[in-house]
Design a protein around this motif. Structure first.
Motif, mmCIF file in Angstrom:
data_model
loop_
_atom_site.group_PDB
_atom_site.id
_atom_site.type_symbol
_atom_site.label_atom_id
_atom_site.label_comp_id
_atom_site.label_asym_id
_atom_site.label_seq_id
_atom_site.Cartn_x
_atom_site.Cartn_y
_atom_site.Cartn_z
ATOM 1 N N GLY A 74 -3.014 -16.972 3.685
ATOM 2 C CA GLY A 74 -3.595 -16.889 2.556
ATOM 3 C C GLY A 74 -3.180 -16.414 1.021
ATOM 4 O O GLY A 74 -3.619 -16.625 0.081
ATOM 5 N N GLN A 75 -1.797 -15.669 1.297
ATOM 6 C CA GLN A 75 -1.286 -15.222 0.339
ATOM 7 C C GLN A 75 -0.102 -15.855 -0.337
ATOM 8 O O GLN A 75 0.610 -16.337 0.465
ATOM 9 N N TYR A 76 0.053 -15.788 -1.489
ATOM 10 C CA TYR A 76 1.090 -16.245 -2.501
ATOM 11 C C TYR A 76 1.961 -17.569 -1.699
ATOM 12 O O TYR A 76 1.300 -18.611 -1.694
ATOM 13 N N GLN A 77 3.057 -17.421 -0.899
ATOM 14 C CA GLN A 77 3.949 -18.577 -0.375
ATOM 15 C C GLN A 77 3.496 -18.906 0.853
ATOM 16 O O GLN A 77 4.233 -19.767 1.329
ATOM 17 N N SER A 78 2.606 -18.122 1.638
ATOM 18 C CA SER A 78 2.390 -18.620 3.010
ATOM 19 C C SER A 78 1.177 -19.529 3.237
ATOM 20 O O SER A 78 1.200 -20.415 4.130
ATOM 21 N N ASP A 83 -11.038 -21.794 5.392
ATOM 22 C CA ASP A 83 -11.870 -21.519 6.449
ATOM 23 C C ASP A 83 -12.066 -19.960 6.441
ATOM 24 O O ASP A 83 -10.970 -19.380 6.727
ATOM 25 N N PRO A 84 -13.138 -19.503 6.242
ATOM 26 C CA PRO A 84 -13.287 -17.870 6.272
ATOM 27 C C PRO A 84 -12.822 -17.418 7.707
ATOM 28 O O PRO A 84 -12.322 -16.122 7.759
ATOM 29 N N ALA A 85 -13.079 -18.030 8.781
ATOM 30 C CA ALA A 85 -12.726 -17.377 9.999
ATOM 31 C C ALA A 85 -10.886 -17.304 10.008
ATOM 32 O O ALA A 85 -10.561 -16.300 10.807
ATOM 33 N N ALA A 86 -10.118 -18.061 9.225
ATOM 34 C CA ALA A 86 -8.617 -17.882 9.230
ATOM 35 C C ALA A 86 -8.480 -16.419 8.498
ATOM 36 O O ALA A 86 -7.183 -16.122 9.101
ATOM 37 N N TYR A 87 -9.262 -15.921 7.754
ATOM 38 C CA TYR A 87 -8.972 -14.503 7.219
ATOM 39 C C TYR A 87 -9.751 -13.348 7.792
ATOM 40 O O TYR A 87 -9.576 -12.303 7.235
ATOM 41 N N ALA A 94 -3.866 -11.134 14.628
ATOM 42 C CA ALA A 94 -3.274 -12.095 15.743
ATOM 43 C C ALA A 94 -1.990 -12.644 14.899
ATOM 44 O O ALA A 94 -1.031 -12.791 15.680
ATOM 45 N N ASP A 95 -2.047 -12.789 13.653
ATOM 46 C CA ASP A 95 -0.860 -13.333 12.933
ATOM 47 C C ASP A 95 0.334 -12.259 13.017
ATOM 48 O O ASP A 95 1.442 -12.509 13.342
ATOM 49 N N SER A 207 -9.569 -16.589 1.253
ATOM 50 C CA SER A 207 -8.527 -15.606 1.591
ATOM 51 C C SER A 207 -9.272 -14.161 0.774
ATOM 52 O O SER A 207 -9.771 -13.237 1.449
ATOM 53 N N LEU A 208 -9.316 -14.374 -0.365
ATOM 54 C CA LEU A 208 -9.849 -13.350 -1.198
ATOM 55 C C LEU A 208 -11.091 -12.975 -1.052
ATOM 56 O O LEU A 208 -11.418 -11.637 -0.862
ATOM 57 N N ILE A 209 -11.962 -13.972 -0.903
ATOM 58 C CA ILE A 209 -13.408 -13.731 -0.564
ATOM 59 C C ILE A 209 -13.622 -12.827 0.833
ATOM 60 O O ILE A 209 -14.354 -11.820 0.914
ATOM 61 N N THR A 210 -12.968 -13.431 1.682
ATOM 62 C CA THR A 210 -13.217 -12.740 3.212
ATOM 63 C C THR A 210 -12.617 -11.447 3.153
ATOM 64 O O THR A 210 -13.235 -10.542 3.699
ATOM 65 N N THR A 211 -11.308 -11.382 2.790
ATOM 66 C CA THR A 211 -10.584 -10.015 2.934
ATOM 67 C C THR A 211 -11.132 -8.979 2.007
ATOM 68 O O THR A 211 -11.379 -7.699 2.224
ATOM 69 N N GLY A 212 -11.624 -9.432 0.586
ATOM 70 C CA GLY A 212 -12.280 -8.680 -0.105
ATOM 71 C C GLY A 212 -13.549 -8.054 0.519
ATOM 72 O O GLY A 212 -14.139 -6.983 0.299
ATOM 73 N N GLY A 213 -14.592 -8.997 1.205
ATOM 74 C CA GLY A 213 -15.510 -8.543 1.802
ATOM 75 C C GLY A 213 -15.446 -7.401 2.939
ATOM 76 O O GLY A 213 -16.252 -6.666 3.168
ATOM 77 N N HIS A 214 -14.258 -7.501 3.580
ATOM 78 C CA HIS A 214 -13.962 -6.478 4.621
ATOM 79 C C HIS A 214 -13.663 -5.233 3.841
ATOM 80 O O HIS A 214 -13.850 -4.085 4.457
ATOM 81 N N LEU A 215 -12.749 -5.221 2.854
ATOM 82 C CA LEU A 215 -12.632 -4.001 2.064
ATOM 83 C C LEU A 215 -13.844 -3.275 1.887
ATOM 84 O O LEU A 215 -14.027 -2.170 1.996
ATOM 85 N N ILE A 216 -15.122 -4.148 1.258
ATOM 86 C CA ILE A 216 -16.303 -3.570 0.833
ATOM 87 C C ILE A 216 -16.878 -2.821 1.909
ATOM 88 O O ILE A 216 -17.531 -1.939 1.962
ATOM 89 N N SER A 217 -16.769 -3.337 3.293
ATOM 90 C CA SER A 217 -17.764 -3.080 4.365
ATOM 91 C C SER A 217 -17.125 -2.855 5.700
ATOM 92 O O SER A 217 -17.858 -2.775 6.671
ATOM 93 N N GLY A 218 -15.762 -2.848 5.759
ATOM 94 C CA GLY A 218 -15.268 -2.793 7.007
ATOM 95 C C GLY A 218 -15.531 -1.459 7.623
ATOM 96 O O GLY A 218 -15.556 -0.366 7.151
ATOM 97 N N PRO A 219 -15.414 -1.587 9.033
ATOM 98 C CA PRO A 219 -15.802 -0.423 9.853
ATOM 99 C C PRO A 219 -14.607 0.800 10.172
ATOM 100 O O PRO A 219 -13.479 0.200 9.766
ATOM 101 N N ASP A 220 -15.149 1.911 10.333
ATOM 102 C CA ASP A 220 -14.255 2.822 10.439
ATOM 103 C C ASP A 220 -13.774 2.670 12.282
ATOM 104 O O ASP A 220 -14.458 2.879 13.128
ATOM 105 N N ARG A 221 -12.294 2.237 12.315
ATOM 106 C CA ARG A 221 -11.791 2.205 13.712
ATOM 107 C C ARG A 221 -10.787 3.220 14.153
ATOM 108 O O ARG A 221 -10.134 2.850 15.008
#
Length: 288
Positions: A74-78, A83-87, A94-95, A207-221
């Motif tokens: 989802g970034q630059y040249q990749s 599909d939200p599931a890809a991000y 897994a990538d 990609s930005l929508i999904t990963t940005g959402g994780h930055l906003i609310s991702g869990p502490d693991r």
């Protein structure tokens, strides 16, 4: 986003595409003059790319390491699908495992994630079945979970805007904000400025929508990671200031992980771009 100090690749590096079991990824690949002491996979953060590490390529290769910096899906040249599931971080992890499998076999394999990339490489480790292929883990300017609340609020504004606006329109607004508040003396060179624009437009919006959402609310693991990797050498590295995760929070994370802690002077959220010589020296010392 990180702003590379320059874009010209050193003589030891080249641009290429890596074909893995999970698809192709754009990469920068740098080789040392002699037999590599090991290989390092560098994973960029939110809105970033492989070029965030361009200033590390020559000093790390000079220290004897093969260095591979990639664009995530989802970034630059990749590129990537709409599909939200890809991000989801599990998919991006897994990538990273697929990239690790491609690079494994050439000596010690070191893994580094910058900012959001740190959350991704953590997921890569937590999703690994069987022995870990990695010889070390570096978390660069990243934290235990969601970003700092005021930064999360700004990221939510961006995620919301991506639902209704195109990337060029958002870029123009961001540039107007930057011109109103930035220091003209610290603006990037014209070629770097053109690259930043090109890179932004090349992002897959989902990609930005999904990963940005994780930055906003991702869990502490962090505790899960510590339990899953008891013998893996770890480094938590940051600048002396950080807008995304407080430096003190990153230090507490290092204690929880049993990790070595390095703070790079006169650097903020991107020591890799702001103080590359000191950052490379810290990495080479840790890997050795």
């Amino acid at each position: 986003m990180s702003t590379p100090p320059f874009l010209t690749l050193p003589g030891c590096a080249r641009s290429l595409r890596l074909t893995t079991a999970r698809g192709e990824f754009a990469a920068l690949w740098a080789d040392p003059a002699g037999e590599p002491l090991g290989t390092a996979l560098l994973v960029p953060g939110f809105t970033g790319s492989k070029e965030d590490f361009v200033a590390l390529l020559e000093p790390l290769a000079g220290a004897g390491y093969r260095v591979v910096a990639v664009d995530q899906r989802g970034q630059y040249q990749s590129g990537g699908p709409d599909d939200p599931a890809a991000y989801a971080v599990a998919a991006l992890g897994a990538d990273v495992r697929a990239l690790g499998a491609l690079l494994d076999g050439g000596g010690p394999l070191h893994l580094l994630g910058h900012s959001f990339g740190g959350l991704v490489v953590r997921e890569a480790l937590l999703g690994t079945d069987g022995p870990l292929p990695w010889s070390s883990l570096t978390l660069l300017s990243t934290g235990p979970g969601a970003i700092e609340p005021s930064e999360a609020a700004r990221t939510k504004l961006l995620v919301d805007a991506l639902q209704t606006m195109d990337l060029e329109s958002i870029w123009q607004i961001l540039q107007q904000m930057e011109e109103g508040s930035g220091d003209p003396a610290r603006r990037p060179a014209p070629d770097v400025a053109r690259f930043l624009h090109e890179r932004w437009l090349a992002n897959v919006p989902q990609s930005l929508i999904t990963t940005g959402g994780h930055l906003i609310s991702g869990p502490d693991r962090v505790d899960e990671l510590a339990a899953a990797t008891p013998g893996l050498p770890k480094l938590v590295l940051s600048g002396v200031r950080d807008y995304a995760w407080p430096v003190e929070e990153q230090s507490r994370m290092a204690l929880r992980l049993g990790a070595r802690r390095v703070v790079v002077e006169d650097a903020g959220h991107s020591p890799n771009a702001e103080q590359p010589a000191d950052t490379a020296a810290a990495l080479a010392q840790f890997w050795s």
